[in-house]
Each structure stands twice: as C-alpha cells, then as structure tokens.
Design an enzyme around this catalytic site. Structure first.
Site, PDB file in Angstrom:
ATOM      1  N   GLY A  10       9.922  -5.639   7.162  1.00  0.00           N
ATOM      2  CA  GLY A  10       8.898  -4.819   5.955  1.00  0.00           C
ATOM      3  C   GLY A  10       9.857  -3.743   5.345  1.00  0.00           C
ATOM      4  O   GLY A  10       9.003  -2.792   5.020  1.00  0.00           O
ATOM      5  N   GLY A  13       8.961  -2.031   1.844  1.00  0.00           N
ATOM      6  CA  GLY A  13       7.457  -1.451   1.492  1.00  0.00           C
ATOM      7  C   GLY A  13       7.739  -0.058   1.534  1.00  0.00           C
ATOM      8  O   GLY A  13       8.672   0.594   1.523  1.00  0.00           O
ATOM      9  N   ASP A  36      12.988  -8.444   4.712  1.00  0.00           N
ATOM     10  CA  ASP A  36      11.632  -8.356   4.011  1.00  0.00           C
ATOM     11  C   ASP A  36      11.531 -10.000   3.551  1.00  0.00           C
ATOM     12  O   ASP A  36      12.533 -10.404   3.293  1.00  0.00           O
ATOM     13  CB  ASP A  36      11.451  -7.527   2.900  1.00  0.00           C
ATOM     14  CG  ASP A  36      10.067  -7.108   2.569  1.00  0.00           C
ATOM     15  OD1 ASP A  36       9.666  -6.050   2.880  1.00  0.00           O
ATOM     16  OD2 ASP A  36       9.246  -7.991   2.538  1.00  0.00           O
ATOM     17  N   TYR A 144      -8.021  -4.738   8.429  1.00  0.00           N
ATOM     18  CA  TYR A 144      -7.208  -4.030   8.798  1.00  0.00           C
ATOM     19  C   TYR A 144      -7.193  -3.220  10.089  1.00  0.00           C
ATOM     20  O   TYR A 144      -6.478  -3.363  10.889  1.00  0.00           O
ATOM     21  CB  TYR A 144      -6.760  -3.201   7.745  1.00  0.00           C
ATOM     22  CG  TYR A 144      -5.562  -2.297   7.655  1.00  0.00           C
ATOM     23  CD1 TYR A 144      -5.753  -0.744   7.667  1.00  0.00           C
ATOM     24  CD2 TYR A 144      -4.284  -2.586   7.924  1.00  0.00           C
ATOM     25  CE1 TYR A 144      -4.944   0.245   8.050  1.00  0.00           C
ATOM     26  CE2 TYR A 144      -3.319  -1.607   7.999  1.00  0.00           C
ATOM     27  CZ  TYR A 144      -3.589  -0.368   7.903  1.00  0.00           C
ATOM     28  OH  TYR A 144      -2.622   0.748   7.969  1.00  0.00           O
TER      29      TYR A 144
HETATM   30  C1  VAH Z   1      -4.538   2.357   4.016  1.00  0.00           C
HETATM   31  N1  VAH Z   1      -2.545   3.798   3.794  1.00  0.00           N
HETATM   32  O1  VAH Z   1      -5.064   2.869   3.101  1.00  0.00           O
HETATM   33  C2  VAH Z   1      -3.217   2.938   4.659  1.00  0.00           C
HETATM   34  C3  VAH Z   1      -3.650   3.752   6.091  1.00  0.00           C
HETATM   35  C4  VAH Z   1      -5.078   5.250   6.992  1.00  0.00           C
HETATM   36  C5  VAH Z   1      -4.785   4.568   5.514  1.00  0.00           C
HETATM   37  O2  VAH Z   1      -3.552   2.957   7.032  1.00  0.00           O
HETATM   38  O3  VAH Z   1      -5.018   1.381   4.446  1.00  0.00           O
END
Ligand code: VAH
Length: 316
Positions: A10, A13, A36, A144
């Site tokens: 990665g 990034g 990457d 996420y």
């Molecule tokens: C996001 N930049 O916005 C990341 C981060 C705390 C946020 O993990 O998903």
C-alpha cells in the site's frame, strides 16, 4: 540487529508514501521495498525498489517475501470509511483477507515484525464522545470500523497463539499535503487547505461543529516508527493503541486558515459522511500509549495549518 528488509504494502497511498520515505531514511533505500497494486506514486520514483503486489493473492505475496528476504511487513492497503460504505463486501474482503494473508505469511516465515493500522473508526455511537479510552464499549457502525475492530482481534490472536510480533495504532484522521487522501470521512481536513490556496473557498461535507480526532502526518509517521522500535516487553496492548494529537471542527480549522488567508470563505453542505462522523468520538485518551512507549504529539492546529499552507503554496 540482523539486517532488516521491510516490505511496505500500500506504499502508493496517503500514509504509505510518507512511511516508505521515512523508513528508507532510517534503514536505507534498498532495505525498504515499496509495493502496491497501483502504479508507483511519483514521490517514490528513484527512491528505492518498487514491486507490484496484490495482497489478496497470498501465494504471490508469500513468494515475494521469500524471494526478497523480507523480515518486516507494513500493511497499509485498505478501503476507508466513506468508500467502504459504497461497497461493503469489497471493503470487508480486502481489509480482512489482506490482513489474514499477511499474518499467515508472517507466521509461516517467522517474520521479525508486522505493522497494521487500525483507526478511531472502530468506536461507535455508544463509545464515550470525549477522551474515549483504550478499552470501552466499542460498537462500530461502518464496514471499515467493523473490519478494523475485527482485525485488531486477529492481531492479538496471532501474537498470543503464534508469537507474531504484530503492532497497531488506531490512527485519527490524518492530514498531509504530499499525496491525496484515501476516501475517508476526514478527507475534508485535507481538501480545505487545497481549496483555500486554489480559490479562497471550500464547501465542507461535514457540519461546522463536527469535532473529530485528527493528527498531522509527521506525528503519525513518527508514532508508527516509535511503536515499531519500542521493546516488545513494554507493550501491554496487542489489539491496537489509541493515539491522539488534535481535535477540531471544520469551523475551527477555517478560523485558523483565515489567520493566513483572511478572505477565505467556508460553506457547509453535509452529505452521507456526516452520519459516519457523528458516530465517532470527538477526542481520544491515549494515556496507555504514553505510558507504554512514551507517545507524545508535536503538532497542534496552529503549527499544522502553517506547515500545510506553506507547503501547498510552494507546490502551486
Ligand atoms: C477515514 N481517514 O476517514 C480515515 C480514518 C479516523 C478516520 O480512519 O476513514
């Protein structure tokens, strides 16, 4: 210490570019292999070796680790919060299988160390909003956040069951000027600087009083390296460490920018990312990181704003 060979997955990034350059300064250009799925980021050109690796292809990853005599892996490849909500199954699959592939190869090849970032996105609406502690109610509401929290338990499992020395930080929103943001909910805090320099204005996709934990990239890179260089015996956390630096809202960062660009104008048009931001804490308690490996931030909002604007204006 035996010769280290670091693989940064990665590397093209937002974090990967700066982490690769910092690691090359410490360990030497040829001791850090940037990898990457994407093209090599121009900032990495001619700074050291670059290979194309798909972290979802475990066999290919394993062959590269053996062929290149890799001793450490830094896994930065992930789909972030905002992008993840547009394709939940891909986000889950990449964030989880990518980590499990790296942990398995690290176990099988007895790698020296692994780094994998988590995020304050693991916290959810039931977590404390202010000074959110290392251990508390954690019920993420984004794919996420779910994938990062699950990943933390896998890191803890591979450490205790197989002795894989994998270490992790719950990054806040990271702000940098060197490379583009990665599709996160905190990206406004990067875009606002470019809007201010390019056309004295910015429309924020978060409401003006949306406080979020943030950190300037130089602090995040230093935290990562300090954690990785800390004596293993000092580390009481093998899921992922809370770390903190600054908390601010779009209105506050706009006020700070106006000290440099007086006619800067901010407007607000909240979108789907507002609900994600509202589910996260406003500030983080990082006392455990301070106790275990002496973590301390060095950039506040004023110092970060000055440095961001100076560098973006230089690059104009
Ligand atoms: C996001 N930049 O916005 C990341 C981060 C705390 C946020 O993990 O998903």
């Amino acid at each position: 210490m035996s010769k280290q060979k670091i693989l940064v997955i990665g590397a093209s990034g937002q974090i990967g570019v700066e982490l690769t350059l910092a690691l090359r300064k410490i360990y030497g250009a040829n001791s850090v292999i940037a990898a990457d799925l994407r093209e090599e980021n121009p900032l990495l050109k001619d700074t050291g070796p670059y290979v194309s690796i798909d972290v979802m292809n475990k066999e290919m990853l394993h062959v590269q680790v053996i062929r290149q005599n890799v001793t450490q892996i830094y896994l930065l490849a992930a789909i972030l919060s905002a992008t993840g909500e547009k394709n939940p199954s891909l986000a889950w699959h990449l964030n989880m299988q990518g980590l499990l592939n790296v942990l398995d190869v690290a176990k099988e090849e007895k790698l020296h160390k692994v780094y994998w970032p988590s995020s304050i996105a693991v916290f959810g609406p039931t977590s404390p909003k202010k000074n959110c502690p290392q251990q508390t109610v954690i019920e993420p509401i984004t794919v996420y956040g779910i994938s990062k929290y699950a990943g933390e338990f896998w890191c803890n499992y591979y450490f205790h069951k197989y002795g894989v020395d994998v270490r992790s930080l719950r990054y806040p929103g990271l702000i940098s000027y060197k490379s583009s943001p990665g599709g996160g909910t905190t990206d406004y805090a990067i875009e606002i600087f470019h809007g201010a320099v390019a056309h004295n204005s910015y429309t924020s996709f978060l409401q003006k009083d949306t406080y979020l934990p943030m950190m300037y990239m130089p602090d995040a890179i230093r935290a990562t390296i300090e954690l990785m260089e800390a004596p293993a015996g000092n580390l009481s956390v093998r899921t992922s460490y809370n770390i903190a630096a600054i908390s601010f809202s779009p209105a506050e960062i706009a006020t700070e920018i106006k000290k440099h660009i007086p006619d800067f104008v901010i407007t607000y048009a909240p979108d789907y990312r507002q609900a994600i931001a509202d589910s996260w804490p406003q500030s983080i308690d990082d006392s455990v990181a301070h106790k275990d490996w002496n973590w301390k931030p060095e950039y506040d909002l004023t110092r970060m704003t000055t440095d961001m604007l100076e560098n973006i204006q230089k690059g104009k």
